[in-house]
Design an enzyme around this catalytic site. Structure first.
Site, PDB file in Angstrom:
ATOM      1  N   VAL A  74      43.281  44.898  47.779  1.00 30.59           N
ATOM      2  CA  VAL A  74      42.927  43.721  48.581  1.00 30.59           C
ATOM      3  C   VAL A  74      41.760  43.005  47.903  1.00 30.59           C
ATOM      4  CG1 VAL A  74      43.747  44.808  50.698  1.00 30.59           C
ATOM      5  CG2 VAL A  74      41.331  44.989  50.109  1.00 30.59           C
ATOM      6  N   ALA A  76      38.210  41.666  46.768  1.00 31.39           N
ATOM      7  CA  ALA A  76      36.914  42.342  46.649  1.00 31.39           C
ATOM      8  C   ALA A  76      35.986  41.872  47.770  1.00 31.39           C
ATOM      9  CB  ALA A  76      36.302  42.038  45.283  1.00 31.39           C
ATOM     10  N   SER A 128      43.456  45.499  34.457  1.00 27.81           N
ATOM     11  CA  SER A 128      43.584  44.211  33.777  1.00 27.81           C
ATOM     12  C   SER A 128      44.989  43.992  33.259  1.00 27.81           C
ATOM     13  CB  SER A 128      42.606  44.112  32.608  1.00 27.81           C
ATOM     14  OG  SER A 128      42.791  42.872  31.954  1.00 27.81           O
ATOM     15  N   LYS A 183      35.207  47.004  33.657  1.00 29.88           N
ATOM     16  CA  LYS A 183      36.121  45.884  33.919  1.00 29.88           C
ATOM     17  C   LYS A 183      35.351  44.566  33.991  1.00 29.88           C
ATOM     18  CE  LYS A 183      39.815  43.503  34.744  1.00 29.88           C
ATOM     19  NZ  LYS A 183      39.714  42.476  35.665  1.00 29.88           N
ATOM     20  N   HIS A 186      34.607  43.555  30.559  1.00 33.01           N
ATOM     21  CA  HIS A 186      35.877  43.075  29.997  1.00 33.01           C
ATOM     22  C   HIS A 186      36.051  41.601  30.336  1.00 33.01           C
ATOM     23  CE1 HIS A 186      40.055  41.842  30.695  1.00 33.01           C
ATOM     24  NE2 HIS A 186      40.401  42.621  29.669  1.00 33.01           N
ATOM     25  N   ASN A 187      35.828  41.270  31.590  1.00 36.46           N
ATOM     26  CA  ASN A 187      36.010  39.879  32.000  1.00 36.46           C
ATOM     27  C   ASN A 187      34.971  38.952  31.374  1.00 36.46           C
ATOM     28  OD1 ASN A 187      38.033  40.985  33.564  1.00 36.46           O
ATOM     29  ND2 ASN A 187      37.612  39.694  35.328  1.00 36.46           N
ATOM     30  N   GLU A 190      36.191  38.335  28.101  1.00 36.54           N
ATOM     31  CA  GLU A 190      37.346  37.439  28.266  1.00 36.54           C
ATOM     32  C   GLU A 190      36.853  35.977  28.348  1.00 36.54           C
ATOM     33  OE1 GLU A 190      40.101  38.573  31.523  1.00 36.54           O
ATOM     34  OE2 GLU A 190      39.828  36.566  32.348  1.00 36.54           O
TER      35      GLU A 190
HETATM   36  C1  6PG Z   1      42.464  40.528  34.101  1.00 35.28           C
HETATM   37  C2  6PG Z   1      41.787  39.259  34.494  1.00 35.28           C
HETATM   38  C3  6PG Z   1      41.811  39.111  35.996  1.00 35.28           C
HETATM   39  C4  6PG Z   1      41.498  37.712  36.486  1.00 35.28           C
HETATM   40  C5  6PG Z   1      40.283  37.117  35.875  1.00 35.28           C
HETATM   41  C6  6PG Z   1      40.198  35.629  36.092  1.00 35.28           C
HETATM   42  O1  6PG Z   1      41.767  41.295  33.449  1.00 35.28           O
HETATM   43  O2  6PG Z   1      43.624  40.727  34.412  1.00 35.28           O
HETATM   44  O3  6PG Z   1      40.477  39.285  34.041  1.00 35.28           O
HETATM   45  O4  6PG Z   1      40.962  40.076  36.524  1.00 35.28           O
HETATM   46  O5  6PG Z   1      42.591  36.915  36.232  1.00 35.28           O
HETATM   47  O6  6PG Z   1      39.207  37.728  36.475  1.00 35.28           O
HETATM   48  O7  6PG Z   1      38.884  35.328  36.222  1.00 35.28           O
HETATM   49  P1  6PG Z   1      38.367  33.907  36.619  1.00 35.28           P
HETATM   50  O8  6PG Z   1      39.174  33.417  37.769  1.00 35.28           O
HETATM   51  O9  6PG Z   1      36.940  34.159  36.971  1.00 35.28           O
HETATM   52  O10 6PG Z   1      38.565  33.078  35.404  1.00 35.28           O
END
Ligand code: 6PG
Length: 477
Positions: A74, A76, A128, A183, A186-187, A190
């Site tokens: 669900v 966060a 992810s 994680k 990771h983001n 990203e």
């Molecule tokens: C993942 C992505 C996922 C999400 C992002 C988008 O690892 O699968 O990171 O967790 O799509 O968090 O982040 P924003 O909406 O902040 O760009």
């Protein structure tokens, strides 16, 4: 029937994860606040495996074999606490609640401690790979206790993505909030990757003068080399897409305001608390915020800038090659900063995170998956105490080879007024780290001048203060 695992929260991520477990031969109990969704899942995908539809929380818990493994998918924050509050009283010691959402690791630490009191394992788990990953193999970053991983690991290994060498993209990251922390970073990485790719695109467009379709081709070529990654691959897809309604490049009809849900921002907030310079990730977060300030941007449109000076065909091609070097070098810096933050978090919270393993489980399934991560894995495997990725010989050599082009690209960007905060922050970080002397000495002098904050000397131990308002003699502080 008794199910080996249960998933509650059947929005797209939860639904796909439940299907992934079922397709891998596990009997999966499924539950959702509104039962219609549960029924829809079983109706539509019931033939993919064994599902046990549960209408109520009690039914759901009763359907699970012991120790129970209950995956919560669900939103966060509040919704996660609400679901935990609903299920925890129905569970018994030894049972596991697996939170697969993008929770803040501090919340995960709190929940883990609370549930541990009651003998329940709370396993904050980063997942992810988006919808597609959840269904066909995500990268999975579980925290929580060792015991919970013993009971859960084999199942996660089965449903996870597999790296090119066949290794499952899951590992026990560390206790309590370690999985969600990793994680989060990771983001953050990203965000930085996406920002750097965006800057490369803008440079190819404005400095090289290429159209999106041509730039897509360049990204496709880059994707066959050392930049080979999911994000480069989808960049080419997005850039070559043509809007059906207008016939224009899709990228030209989308509003240039980047949104965010918060994990990148958390990465920077926590880095500030830990004192870790993640300037590249910070610039990526700020670039998104800046893009959203429509009124400010509108009001600034008339500000002076250089006149465009397009490159000729040969120059443009050479420039594109240099952009690849700049992008690659900046990417190394982003990952250096991100891994530094993981190391610092691990130290602060006593997680003993294996950085090589983190790189290894990001090789497949996740959004930042890339060939590059196998090289990071190799660097940490060779030297687990590597002070920084930049101190790895291979990466250092590659940056050395890229740095002239990296600098040239930033010169061109500056001359032509193309904003490249990510490239620039990365280069500044690199140059600051290699500097023999930093102006931090002057900062210390200023602090001592106006606030008697003291300083340390290069030639003697101790803290000192200069009597700036008096005869400027030095005293021991
Ligand atoms: C993942 C992505 C996922 C999400 C992002 C988008 O690892 O699968 O990171 O967790 O799509 O968090 O982040 P924003 O909406 O902040 O760009």
């Amino acid at each position: 029937t008794s199910a080996q695992i249960g998933v509650t929260g059947l929005a797209v991520m939860g639904r796909n994860l439940a299907r992934n477990f079922a397709r891998n031969g596990y009997a999966v109990a499924v539950h959702n606040r509104t039962a219609a969704r549960t029924r829809a899942l079983v109706e539509e995908f019931g033939d993919e495996g064994e599902f046990v539809a549960a209408e109520t929380a009690e039914e759901f818990v009763a359907a699970l074999e012991r120790p129970r493994r209950l995956v919560v998918m669900v939103k966060a924050g509040e919704p996660t606490d609400a679901v935990i509050g609903e299920f925890a009283p129905l569970l018994e010691p030894g049972d596991m609640i697996i939170d697969g959402g993008n929770a803040h690791f501090a919340d995960t630490r709190r929940r883990e401690a609370e549930l541990r009191e009651r003998g329940i394992h709370f396993v904050g788990t980063g997942i992810s790979g988006g919808e597609e990953g959840a269904l066909n193999g995500p990268s999975i970053m579980p925290g929580g206790s060792k015991e919970s991983y013993a009971a859960l690991g084999p199942m996660l290994e089965k449903i996870s993505a597999k790296a090119a060498d066949g290794a499952p993209c899951v590992t026990h990251v560390g206790p309590d909030g370690a999985g969600h922390f990793v994680k989060m970073v990771h983001n953050g990485i990203e965000y930085a990757d996406m920002q750097l790719i965006g800057e490369a695109y803008q440079l190819l467009r404005d400095v090289a003068g290429y159209e999106p379709a041509r730039i897509a081709e360049i990204f496709r070529t880059w994707n066959t080399g050392r930049l080979d990654s999911y994000l480069i691959e989808i960049t080419a897809e997005v850039l070559s897409h043509v809007d059906a309604a207008t016939g224009r490049p899709f990228v030209d009809v989308v509003q240039d305001r980047a949104e965010q849900k918060g994990t990148g921002r958390w990465t920077v907030q926590i880095a500030l608390d830990l004192g870790v310079p993640v300037s590249g990730i910070a610039e990526a977060v700020f670039a998104r915020s800046l893009s959203g300030h429509a009124a400010l941007r509108e009001a600034s449109r008339g500000l002076a800038g250089p006149a465009p000076s397009p490159l000729d065909e040969t120059e443009a091609a050479a420039f594109a090659d240099r952009v690849e070097q700049a992008l690659y070098a900046s990417k190394i810096v982003s990952y250096t900063q991100g891994f530094h933050e993981i190391a610092a978090g691990s130290e602060e919270y006593g997680w003993s995170i294996d950085l090589g393993q983190v790189a290894a489980i990001w090789r497949g399934g996740c959004i930042i998956r890339a060939a590059f991560l196998d090289r990071i894995r190799a660097a940490y495997d060779a030297r687990p105490d590597l002070p920084s990725l930049l101190s790895d010989e291979t990466f250092a050599r590659e940056i050395a080879a890229a740095q002239d082009d990296w600098r040239d690209v930033l010169v061109a960007a500056t001359r032509q007024g193309v904003p490249t905060p990510g490239f620039a922050a990365a280069l500044a970080y690199y140059d600051a780290l290699r500097a023999e002397r930093l102006p931090a000495a002057l900062t210390q002098g200023q602090r001592d001048f106006f606030g008697a904050h003291t300083y340390r000397r290069t030639d003697r131990e101790g803290s000192f203060h200069t009597l700036w308002g008096g005869d400027r003699s030095e005293v021991t502080a």
